[in-house]
Design an enzyme around this catalytic site. Structure first.
Site, PDB file in Angstrom:
ATOM      1  N   PHE A   1       0.860  -1.177   0.000  1.00  0.00           N
ATOM      2  CA  PHE A   1       0.000   0.000   0.000  1.00  0.00           C
ATOM      3  C   PHE A   1       0.898   1.229   0.000  1.00  0.00           C
ATOM      4  O   PHE A   1       2.109   1.128   0.237  1.00  0.00           O
ATOM      5  CB  PHE A   1      -0.877  -0.010   1.259  1.00  0.00           C
ATOM      6  CG  PHE A   1      -2.354  -0.200   0.990  1.00  0.00           C
ATOM      7  CD1 PHE A   1      -2.805  -1.254   0.226  1.00  0.00           C
ATOM      8  CD2 PHE A   1      -3.294   0.680   1.528  1.00  0.00           C
ATOM      9  CE1 PHE A   1      -4.173  -1.433   0.000  1.00  0.00           C
ATOM     10  CE2 PHE A   1      -4.653   0.512   1.307  1.00  0.00           C
ATOM     11  CZ  PHE A   1      -5.097  -0.545   0.547  1.00  0.00           C
TER      12      PHE A   1
ATOM     13  N   HIS B   1      -8.981  11.059  -1.248  1.00  0.00           N
ATOM     14  CA  HIS B   1      -8.452   9.801  -1.783  1.00  0.00           C
ATOM     15  C   HIS B   1      -8.206   9.980  -3.274  1.00  0.00           C
ATOM     16  O   HIS B   1      -9.069  10.506  -3.983  1.00  0.00           O
ATOM     17  CB  HIS B   1      -9.456   8.667  -1.549  1.00  0.00           C
ATOM     18  CG  HIS B   1      -8.861   7.307  -1.731  1.00  0.00           C
ATOM     19  ND1 HIS B   1      -8.485   6.822  -2.963  1.00  0.00           N
ATOM     20  CD2 HIS B   1      -8.545   6.342  -0.831  1.00  0.00           C
ATOM     21  CE1 HIS B   1      -7.980   5.596  -2.805  1.00  0.00           C
ATOM     22  NE2 HIS B   1      -8.004   5.286  -1.527  1.00  0.00           N
TER      23      HIS B   1
ATOM     24  N   GLN C   1      -8.572  13.974   4.254  1.00  0.00           N
ATOM     25  CA  GLN C   1      -7.898  13.244   3.187  1.00  0.00           C
ATOM     26  C   GLN C   1      -8.770  13.169   1.935  1.00  0.00           C
ATOM     27  O   GLN C   1      -9.938  12.796   2.009  1.00  0.00           O
ATOM     28  CB  GLN C   1      -7.590  11.819   3.652  1.00  0.00           C
ATOM     29  CG  GLN C   1      -6.918  10.975   2.581  1.00  0.00           C
ATOM     30  CD  GLN C   1      -6.281   9.743   3.181  1.00  0.00           C
ATOM     31  OE1 GLN C   1      -6.953   8.744   3.419  1.00  0.00           O
ATOM     32  NE2 GLN C   1      -5.000   9.811   3.461  1.00  0.00           N
TER      33      GLN C   1
ATOM     34  N   HIS D   1     -12.393  11.689   1.549  1.00  0.00           N
ATOM     35  CA  HIS D   1     -12.406  10.282   1.971  1.00  0.00           C
ATOM     36  C   HIS D   1     -12.351  10.086   3.475  1.00  0.00           C
ATOM     37  O   HIS D   1     -13.009   9.198   4.009  1.00  0.00           O
ATOM     38  CB  HIS D   1     -11.202   9.587   1.331  1.00  0.00           C
ATOM     39  CG  HIS D   1     -11.105   8.123   1.612  1.00  0.00           C
ATOM     40  ND1 HIS D   1     -12.112   7.239   1.305  1.00  0.00           N
ATOM     41  CD2 HIS D   1     -10.117   7.371   2.173  1.00  0.00           C
ATOM     42  CE1 HIS D   1     -11.738   6.010   1.659  1.00  0.00           C
ATOM     43  NE2 HIS D   1     -10.539   6.071   2.200  1.00  0.00           N
TER      44      HIS D   1
ATOM     45  N   ARG E   1      -3.442  10.321   6.657  1.00  0.00           N
ATOM     46  CA  ARG E   1      -3.495   8.915   7.054  1.00  0.00           C
ATOM     47  C   ARG E   1      -2.941   8.018   5.955  1.00  0.00           C
ATOM     48  O   ARG E   1      -3.194   8.251   4.773  1.00  0.00           O
ATOM     49  CB  ARG E   1      -4.948   8.516   7.341  1.00  0.00           C
ATOM     50  CG  ARG E   1      -5.116   7.043   7.644  1.00  0.00           C
ATOM     51  CD  ARG E   1      -6.519   6.701   8.063  1.00  0.00           C
ATOM     52  NE  ARG E   1      -7.508   6.778   7.014  1.00  0.00           N
ATOM     53  CZ  ARG E   1      -7.659   5.879   6.029  1.00  0.00           C
ATOM     54  NH1 ARG E   1      -6.852   4.848   5.931  1.00  0.00           N
ATOM     55  NH2 ARG E   1      -8.613   6.024   5.141  1.00  0.00           N
TER      56      ARG E   1
END
Lengths: 236, 590
Positions: free
Chosen positions: B121, B245, B243, B356, B401
């Site tokens: 990731f 995304h 955030q 997000h 994050r």
């Protein structure tokens, strides 16, 4: 299809002596939107219209309903899939008591889910890391664990309509098999004995409405067949 | 005496998503009288939408993996305002929490040796950024959140947790000393309003992505716990940190997991160029989400966007082949067919950065205890109030994050809050009962809506709020635009206070729920706007044209928004992990 004719089931227990169908004209601006979008447009016209919704992407299972005669999730059903002759009839999931409008009481459905003990049971102490499972063993859970408990299948099942108290129904049985098929579960015989009676599993007549409506493409009938085989093998 | 019926519990957990259910499980096992109060049936909570996985150094893909490497990535990913004691706790306790989930039955995908499958990731490294890309995200195909949420719900059934499903928490009840001693809640099915008394009230209400017009978040993500805490006068931390995304489906906003890029997918512009190679030469498409989202916007602004309007880019997956897509990303194949009318085995998916995740929230310590600050800047525990999951700001995510860290946050800190509350209850806690007027004040806004006789419509006001946030507080921000946004929000607050709930019926009145949610969206939006305006630097997800650089001299701090004065103060970041050396701030590159 710019002005869509929508006929929607209405019932408010506080004000209505009986349910009725209300007609809406919905301007979709020619776009092939989802049925949930249509419900939102109607709610702007009449804020009293009640329906459940959450993820709006087909994974939470809130907005199962009957659209032109077929159960499905409103949020992932485009109008082009269901609308005929510019007409859309929306009703709550069949066979469950209606609380208000499109909102049904799911109590019976959840009760049948809880009845199959939908959790892993393993009587050996867990190791310090994860329990091992081969990819092949894990593959057996595919097509089972993805159920979102939307109740589209069980409320499309005539056997469940007749015996919602006694027949577990396709959703509950799919989950039952999800644990029977799990190499980590050690409660197989208890699970099977819990299902031995004539109703729990054997009321399934293989009608396969469940398969036809499952919005996740799952196959409860096949899972029920596997449970039957296990029950029969267990009995001999 | 109040004519409200009251329900009494040792602990009430508001929210039935991952963190709430994990906290509840701990308390149910302890035999404490606990209830989960959730506005939706628990498996409809937004945790269900998490796709790619749960990041944790369980050392399955790489037997030498180390939680300290994960902690380093987390602190760096958060642009150095994650609290290092909290990141240390999450990353070191993580493996225990993940193995517990597996023992509960979570159907993780597997490696050939039978261990849990892990995928790469964004922002992951080995050896403190020196050892290349790590694969640390434990996955159940691309349905990890669904598998996790159902597993937790199932184990709560097994342990006889009490559920108040389809109940809506309206406001916190505080006693004369300012302790939180429960809440006012409404049964959605009957409309009955009750006073829930509790020694511990846990806000596990998730995020609030619905303050933006375009979001990956569920329709239910309206920041209910944040609104409740702000109305009760408690501060919010780092609310400017939202955030975006990188890969929301263009138009629909639905999420396409970072796992797509983890499995080898990449982003391309209209020329077919893999543009992330220019912005993040090492990590490329697996740089931090803030970095990738900004790069995408730059491509679009510089005229290399795709489509007729040039307002999105493409995520290319076809080279992975149908087998990998079917095995590892089956949900994505479904979603892109449904919402983008694209088969990713043949064509790229149109994507655009989409709101997000809320990094900010209710400031807490690692036990989930809510924190406030006095006049002289000292921390104080708020008695009786706890928060965990996205609603909380522990803070493990800092200014940005990392993918896969939200699910870990949920289970680690849900569990931690449950354990702490159990201990506190065992030790014996007693607070003053709420008085009649304490209850009255928590009833104020539901009464206001019920008595409204005219005014503007709820859906229109909501749409306006979402437009303001989208226009003024998006991926890139600047003062002039934000000032306009703050002004518009101030006006909107007055209009919402006079808005109209036409339907006053009791049975499953979803319009009333949406009215109450709108108040919460307003609170979250205002806290976000003021914090964003006041943080005069760029850090993590907060990017300003007018202050393009990180300013460690003035802003290596949490922001703390106080609702009564609408002031933004600062709070120290924790740089004192217990068992490892401090990770000192460095220039953040990928």
């Amino acid at each position: 299809m710019s002005n869509l004719q929508v006929s929607v089931y209405r019932y408010n227990p506080e004000t209505d002596s009986a349910p009725y169908m209300q007609e809406f004209q919905v301007d979709t601006k020619g776009r092939d939107v989802m049925v949930l979008d249509v419900l939102h447009i109607m709610k702007e016209q009449d804020s009293g219209l009640a329906f459940r919704r959450s993820c709006r992407e087909g994974v939470c299972g809130s907005d199962g309903m009957n659209m032109n005669g077929k159960n499905g999730l409103a949020c992932i059903t485009p109008l082009s899939d269901v609308v005929k002759n510019n007409k859309l009839v929306l009703r709550p999931l069949p066979g469950l008591p209606v609380i208000r409008d499109m909102v049904v009481d799911m109590g019976l459905f959840y009760k049948q889910y809880e009845r199959i003990q939908p959790y892993l049971q393993n009587d050996t102490p867990p190791p310090a890391i994860e329990r091992l499972q081969s990819p092949e063993e894990r593959d057996k859970l595919d097509g089972l664990y993805e159920c979102i408990l939307c109740a589209c299948c069980s409320t499309a099942c005539p056997s469940f309509w007749w015996n919602p108290e006694k027949f577990v129904g396709p959703a509950g049985l799919l989950q039952s098999y999800r644990f029977l098929a799990d190499s980590r579960d050690t409660a197989t015989s208890e699970r099977l004995s819990n299902l031995e009676d004539p109703f729990s599993v054997f009321r399934c007549r293989g009608i396969m409405n469940c398969v036809a409506v499952c919005p996740k493409g799952l196959n409860p009938t096949r899972a029920i067949g596997k449970i039957r085989e296990m029950l029969l093998a267990d009995a001999t | 005496m109040s004519n409200l019926r009251s329900l009494t519990f040792d602990a009430i957990i508001i929210g039935g998503g991952g963190s709430g259910l994990r906290a509840a499980l701990e308390l149910a096992k302890s035999g404490k009288k606990t209830a989960v109060l959730s506005k939706v049936f628990p498996t409809r909570s937004h945790t269900v939408s998490a796709q790619g996985g749960i990041t944790c150094a369980i050392a399955s893909d790489d037997p030498n993996d180390d939680w300290r490497w994960h902690m380093y990535d987390t602190v760096k990913g958060g642009d150095y305002i994650a609290d290092q004691d909290a990141a240390e706790y999450m990353c070191s306790e993580g493996p225990k929490a993940v193995f517990e989930l597996e023992h509960m039955g979570l159907p993780f995908s597997r490696l050939d040796n039978g261990r849990i499958y892990q995928r790469p990731f964004g922002g992951q490294s080995k050896n403190f950024g020196e050892g290349g890309q790590a694969a640390r995200t434990c996955a159940a195909a691309d349905r990890t959140g669904h598998a996790l949420l159902h597993t937790l719900y199932q184990n709560n059934l097994k342990n006889d947790t009490v559920f108040l499903n389809e109940w809506y928490a309206v406001d916190l009840v505080k006693n004369a000393s300012g302790d939180v001693v429960g809440c006012i809640a409404m049964c959605i099915e009957t409309g009955e309003v009750v006073h829930v008394k509790s020694k511990a009230t846990v806000l596990a209400t998730g995020g609030a992505g619905r303050i933006y017009a375009s979001t990956t978040n569920a329709l239910i993500n309206t920041g209910d716990g944040i609104g409740m805490a702000l109305r009760a006068g408690f501060p919010m931390q780092d609310m400017e940190m939202w955030q975006f995304h990188p890969t929301g489906i263009y138009g629909a906003g639905t999420l396409v997991t970072e796992g797509c890029r983890g499995e080898g997918g990449y982003l391309i512009n209209k020329d077919g160029e893999r543009f992330m190679e220019r912005y993040a030469p090492n990590a490329k498409d697996l740089a931090g989400r803030d970095v990738v989202a900004r790069s995408m916007v730059m491509e679009i602004l510089e005229g290399r966007g795709c489509g007729e309007k040039g307002d999105h880019v493409f995520l290319k997956l076809d080279h992975l082949g149908e087998e990998v897509l079917g095995k590892r990303l089956p949900g994505i194949v479904e979603l892109s067919k449904t919402f983008a009318h694209v088969d990713p085995a043949k064509d790229p998916i149109p994507v655009v950065p989409t709101c997000h995740y809320m990094m900010g929230g209710i400031p807490t310590n690692i036990h989930g205890q809510a924190i406030t600050q006095d006049e002289s800047g000292n921390d104080h525990i708020v008695n009786g109030l706890f928060a965990c999951g996205e609603a909380a700001c522990v803070s493990v995510h800092g200014a940005n994050r990392l993918g896969g860290n939200s699910l870990l946050d949920l289970v680690v800190f849900g569990r931690a809050a449950g354990m702490f509350i159990e201990g506190a209850l065992n030790a014996g806690i007693e607070y003053l009962d709420a008085s009649e007027s304490d209850i009255e004040s928590a009833m104020k806004r539901i009464t206001r809506w019920n008595e409204s006789e005219g005014g503007e419509s709820i859906p229109e006001l909501k749409a306006e709020l979402q437009d303001i946030m989208q226009t003024s507080f998006g991926v890139f921000r600047e003062e002039k635009n934000m000032l306009e946004g703050v002004d518009k929000l101030a006006q909107l607050r007055g209009r919402i206070a006079n808005a109209h709930l036409p339907d006053k019926s009791n049975a499953f009145n979803t319009a009333r729920v949406e009215a109450l949610e709108l108040d919460n969206l307003m609170e979250v939006a205002e806290a976000t706007a003021i914090a964003a305006l006041e943080r005069k630097e760029s850090r993590g997800a907060h990017s300003r044209y007018d202050y393009p650089d990180r300013d460690d001299v003035n802003w290596l701090k949490h922001s703390l928004f106080f609702p009564a004065t609408k002031e933004l103060k600062k709070r120290d970041v924790n740089f004192k992990p217990k068992t490892v050396d401090t990770f000192e701030p460095k220039v953040r590159t990928y």
